[in-house]
Design a protein around this motif. Structure first.
Motif, PDB file in Angstrom:
ATOM      1  N   LEU A 298       5.388   1.392  -2.556  1.00  0.00           N
ATOM      2  CA  LEU A 298       6.180   0.709  -1.582  1.00  0.00           C
ATOM      3  C   LEU A 298       5.610  -0.396  -0.948  1.00  0.00           C
ATOM      4  CD1 LEU A 298       8.456   2.060   0.416  1.00  0.00           C
ATOM      5  CD2 LEU A 298       6.459   3.117   1.660  1.00  0.00           C
ATOM      6  N   MET A 299       4.291  -0.580  -0.710  1.00  0.00           N
ATOM      7  CA  MET A 299       3.915  -1.567  -0.336  1.00  0.00           C
ATOM      8  C   MET A 299       4.063  -3.015  -1.031  1.00  0.00           C
ATOM      9  SD  MET A 299       0.252  -0.068   0.747  1.00  0.00           S
ATOM     10  CE  MET A 299      -0.676  -1.662   1.205  1.00  0.00           C
ATOM     11  N   ASP A 300       4.415  -2.786  -2.411  1.00  0.00           N
ATOM     12  CA  ASP A 300       4.697  -4.053  -3.315  1.00  0.00           C
ATOM     13  C   ASP A 300       6.311  -3.950  -3.473  1.00  0.00           C
ATOM     14  OD1 ASP A 300       4.336  -5.924  -5.312  1.00  0.00           O
ATOM     15  OD2 ASP A 300       4.778  -4.328  -6.777  1.00  0.00           O
ATOM     16  N   SER A 301       6.833  -3.108  -2.861  1.00  0.00           N
ATOM     17  CA  SER A 301       8.415  -3.396  -2.878  1.00  0.00           C
ATOM     18  C   SER A 301       8.906  -4.593  -2.536  1.00  0.00           C
ATOM     19  CB  SER A 301       9.059  -1.919  -1.915  1.00  0.00           C
ATOM     20  OG  SER A 301       8.741  -2.239  -0.734  1.00  0.00           O
ATOM     21  N   GLY A 302      10.051  -5.007  -3.427  1.00  0.00           N
ATOM     22  CA  GLY A 302      10.725  -6.320  -2.874  1.00  0.00           C
ATOM     23  C   GLY A 302      11.212  -6.958  -4.366  1.00  0.00           C
ATOM     24  N   PRO A 303      10.981  -8.077  -4.354  1.00  0.00           N
ATOM     25  CA  PRO A 303      10.093  -9.044  -3.679  1.00  0.00           C
ATOM     26  C   PRO A 303      10.703  -9.626  -2.429  1.00  0.00           C
ATOM     27  CG  PRO A 303      11.004 -10.225  -5.514  1.00  0.00           C
ATOM     28  CD  PRO A 303      11.332  -8.866  -5.785  1.00  0.00           C
ATOM     29  N   LYS A 304      12.128  -9.627  -2.408  1.00  0.00           N
ATOM     30  CA  LYS A 304      12.949  -9.994  -1.217  1.00  0.00           C
ATOM     31  C   LYS A 304      13.263  -9.271  -0.333  1.00  0.00           C
ATOM     32  CE  LYS A 304      12.742 -14.579  -2.723  1.00  0.00           C
ATOM     33  NZ  LYS A 304      12.010 -15.381  -2.013  1.00  0.00           N
ATOM     34  N   PHE A 307       8.831  -4.613   1.482  1.00  0.00           N
ATOM     35  CA  PHE A 307       7.630  -4.678   1.967  1.00  0.00           C
ATOM     36  C   PHE A 307       6.699  -6.003   1.624  1.00  0.00           C
ATOM     37  CE2 PHE A 307       6.752  -0.017   3.694  1.00  0.00           C
ATOM     38  CZ  PHE A 307       7.836  -0.037   4.444  1.00  0.00           C
ATOM     39  N   LYS A 308       6.603  -6.071   0.377  1.00  0.00           N
ATOM     40  CA  LYS A 308       6.090  -6.952  -0.173  1.00  0.00           C
ATOM     41  C   LYS A 308       4.587  -7.342   0.318  1.00  0.00           C
ATOM     42  CE  LYS A 308       6.170  -8.752  -4.422  1.00  0.00           C
ATOM     43  NZ  LYS A 308       6.099  -7.726  -5.489  1.00  0.00           N
ATOM     44  N   GLU A 309       4.105  -6.512   0.784  1.00  0.00           N
ATOM     45  CA  GLU A 309       2.748  -6.796   1.649  1.00  0.00           C
ATOM     46  C   GLU A 309       1.667  -7.065   0.624  1.00  0.00           C
ATOM     47  OE1 GLU A 309       3.008  -4.043   5.582  1.00  0.00           O
ATOM     48  OE2 GLU A 309       2.412  -3.194   3.993  1.00  0.00           O
ATOM     49  N   ILE A 310       1.639  -6.422  -0.578  1.00  0.00           N
ATOM     50  CA  ILE A 310       0.780  -6.808  -1.671  1.00  0.00           C
ATOM     51  C   ILE A 310       1.535  -7.159  -3.105  1.00  0.00           C
ATOM     52  CG2 ILE A 310      -1.029  -4.996  -0.695  1.00  0.00           C
ATOM     53  CD1 ILE A 310       0.006  -3.026  -2.842  1.00  0.00           C
ATOM     54  N   GLN A 311       0.929  -7.682  -4.080  1.00  0.00           N
ATOM     55  CA  GLN A 311       1.353  -7.880  -5.099  1.00  0.00           C
ATOM     56  C   GLN A 311       0.554  -7.095  -6.177  1.00  0.00           C
ATOM     57  OE1 GLN A 311       4.197 -10.047  -6.465  1.00  0.00           O
ATOM     58  NE2 GLN A 311       3.725  -8.608  -8.175  1.00  0.00           N
ATOM     59  N   LEU A 312       1.252  -6.165  -6.786  1.00  0.00           N
ATOM     60  CA  LEU A 312       0.522  -5.619  -8.094  1.00  0.00           C
ATOM     61  C   LEU A 312       0.683  -6.337  -9.322  1.00  0.00           C
ATOM     62  CD1 LEU A 312       1.986  -1.789  -7.642  1.00  0.00           C
ATOM     63  CD2 LEU A 312      -0.131  -2.889  -6.655  1.00  0.00           C
ATOM     64  N   LEU A 400       0.649 -10.228   8.210  1.00  0.00           N
ATOM     65  CA  LEU A 400       0.486 -10.398   9.488  1.00  0.00           C
ATOM     66  C   LEU A 400       1.911 -10.464  10.581  1.00  0.00           C
ATOM     67  CD1 LEU A 400      -1.436 -11.485  11.692  1.00  0.00           C
ATOM     68  CD2 LEU A 400      -1.173 -13.910  11.088  1.00  0.00           C
ATOM     69  N   ALA A 401       2.866 -11.231   9.700  1.00  0.00           N
ATOM     70  CA  ALA A 401       4.202 -11.400  10.459  1.00  0.00           C
ATOM     71  C   ALA A 401       4.754  -9.653  10.897  1.00  0.00           C
ATOM     72  CB  ALA A 401       5.113 -11.877   9.310  1.00  0.00           C
ATOM     73  N   TYR A 402       4.426  -8.882   9.880  1.00  0.00           N
ATOM     74  CA  TYR A 402       4.914  -7.581  10.131  1.00  0.00           C
ATOM     75  C   TYR A 402       4.145  -6.912  11.383  1.00  0.00           C
ATOM     76  CZ  TYR A 402       7.774  -6.919   5.883  1.00  0.00           C
ATOM     77  OH  TYR A 402       8.689  -7.020   5.004  1.00  0.00           O
ATOM     78  N   ALA A 403       2.731  -7.349  11.360  1.00  0.00           N
ATOM     79  CA  ALA A 403       2.086  -6.805  12.469  1.00  0.00           C
ATOM     80  C   ALA A 403       2.156  -7.141  13.773  1.00  0.00           C
ATOM     81  CB  ALA A 403       0.419  -6.805  12.136  1.00  0.00           C
TER      82      ALA A 403
END
Length: 471
Positions: A298-304, A307-312, A400-403
């Motif tokens: 979920l945290m890697d979902s995307g990229p567009k 969430f794309k908070e991390i990159q696996l 940071l933008a999400y936060a």
């Protein structure tokens, strides 16, 4: 010219056995009776049986129960197979005769026939070395197989799952340090929540896995209590009085872990609860691993559009039709393995309660499911660590933008403007697109200086002290 087959006899008659086969007539009958899955016994399970046969041969030789030369030949045969020879001779399907008699006799026959060759005799001359009278002296399927499950489980844990878990924990702790300054939006119910630190999320996962390893280690203590020496029903019929104690010493030396005779052999042979206990601890680990794997996806979902908070780390192309697509395949694999472990656990629980009186006849299923669960979990965790966890990077700007954009930041205003005022501010922000800060100032609920202190993301995401001494 050498005959292509030999004749072997059992209580049911004669059969032709291929002369190059090291298995015998009882194995042949099992092969004919159980063409079920095509799955042979797990190598670790075979190793456990061989180690038991090696220890029992040494003990029975020392105690004068079988001839010394026969004892030495059986030990040599076991060592050869443990080193990789004749592995293709263990051929009985995992779904077989109750209690595991078919697999047990497969092991006994292979060892007997190889021992005969070592002694300069021919395969099948069971008067010299018998699968039953020598290799199996003082033993029964009923005490050997539950002991093999124990030994196999201990081996699989020590050489697979524990090292894999330790590496995963260390990797997650390393990532926690790397990402400790990355602030992201928390989420509860999949909705915005107050800020958290990405590093603390990884540290939490490390702690979760560490706790699971401790639980598994505690459960595995049950595996060190052996029923070996109980023979058919737990009474120790046809065994030397010192046999079970000597065999436990030998097995401890062979596997590098302390095992000992159970205080009550009949109990150790009848009850499958140690295997249910370990399997339950594995299922518990699997459940949290699924959650961690899904969080990573979920945290890697995307990229567009995610969430794309991390990159696996991408490890293979993700689509046969969409160019440039990469999928979180290592986390997907991990979840599939965990689902299988959960299924195995259910089967183990059902099999464990299906015994009657002095024997549980479902042991072959328990043996395969428990040892396989340990092995595939260890392999999956090792692959996840090496191919995924070690290479994770953080998308710091996105986090940071999400936060900063989360309406949940209004929670920090509660002590200063009250819950109802904070709710009204959040509602207006959502409807108008104005920032929380702008609305609070327009309503003159707080000053700029006060807002700067309250909406400090660094302080908001700081973990509390773990002990009073840290305060």
């Amino acid at each position: 010219m050498t005959e292509p087959y030999r004749i072997e006899k059992d209580s049911m008659g004669e059969r032709q056995i291929p002369n190059d086969a090291y298995y015998g007539i009882q194995t042949l009958r099992a092969m004919e009776n159980f063409p079920i899955s095509g799955l042979p016994p797990l190598p670790t399970y075979v190793d456990a049986c061989l180690l038991i046969k090696k220890a029992t041969a040494i003990a029975n030789g020392e105690l004068g129960c079988i001839p010394k030369d026969v004892s030495q030949a059986i030990v040599q045969a076991a060592d050869e197979i443990l080193q990789g020879q004749l592995r293709d001779q263990f051929v009985v399907d995992i779904y077989q005769a109750g209690a595991g008699t078919s697999h047990h006799m497969n092991v006994n026959e292979v060892l007997a026939n190889r021992a005969l060759e070592i002694l300069g005799d021919q395969k099948g001359n069971y008067k010299r070395v018998s699968p039953n009278d020598h290799v199996n002296y003082g033993q029964s399927t009923n005490d050997v197989i539950p002991t093999a499950i124990r030994i196999g489980g201990l081996l699989a844990l020590e050489h697979g799952l524990y090292p894999a878990l330790s590496d995963a924990i260390a990797t997650l702790d390393t990532k926690a340090e790397e990402f400790q300054d990355v602030i992201k939006s928390g989420r509860t119910h999949l909705q915005d929540a107050v800020p958290v630190r990405l590093g603390e999320g990884f540290r939490a996962w490390a702690q979760i896995l560490n706790d699971h390893m401790a639980r598994i280690e505690m459960a595995a203590i049950d595996l060190t209590q052996l029923g070996l020496g109980g023979s058919a029903t737990g009474t120790g019929l046809n065994t030397h009085p010192l046999y079970r104690f000597r065999v436990a010493q030998l097995l401890s030396d062979l596997i590098g872990q302390t095992v000992e005779p159970s205080r009550h052999l009949m109990a150790a042979m009848q009850s499958m609860s140690p295997f249910v206990h370990v399997s339950g601890a594995l299922r518990n680990l699997a459940q949290d691993l699924v959650k961690i794997s899904h969080d990573l996806r979920l945290m890697d979902s995307g990229p567009k559009t995610g969430f794309k908070e991390i990159q696996l780390p991408p490890v293979q192309p993700g689509s046969s039709i969409m160019p440039g697509k990469y999928n979180p395949v290592m986390t997907e694999m991990t979840s599939m393995v965990c689902f299988q472990v959960m299924g195995y656990d259910s089967a183990i629980a059902l099999a464990a309660q299906a015994g009657q009186l002095e024997l549980n006849v479902m042991m072959p299923l328990i043996a395969h499911n428990l040892i396989h669960s340990i092995e595939i979990l260890g392999n999956a965790i090792a692959a996840l660590t090496q191919q995924c966890l070690e290479g994770i990077t953080a998308n710091r700007d996105r986090c940071l933008a999400y936060a900063e954009g989360s309406l949940a930041l209004v929670t920090a205003l509660n002590p200063h403007i009250g819950y109802l005022n904070a709710a009204a501010v959040a509602k207006e922000s959502l409807e108008t697109g104005k920032s929380l800060r702008q609305i609070v100032l327009e309503r003159q609920l707080m000053t700029t200086e006060e807002l700067d202190k309250v909406l400090d993301l660094e302080k908001m995401s700081q973990m509390p002290a773990s002990s009073p001494q840290e305060l």
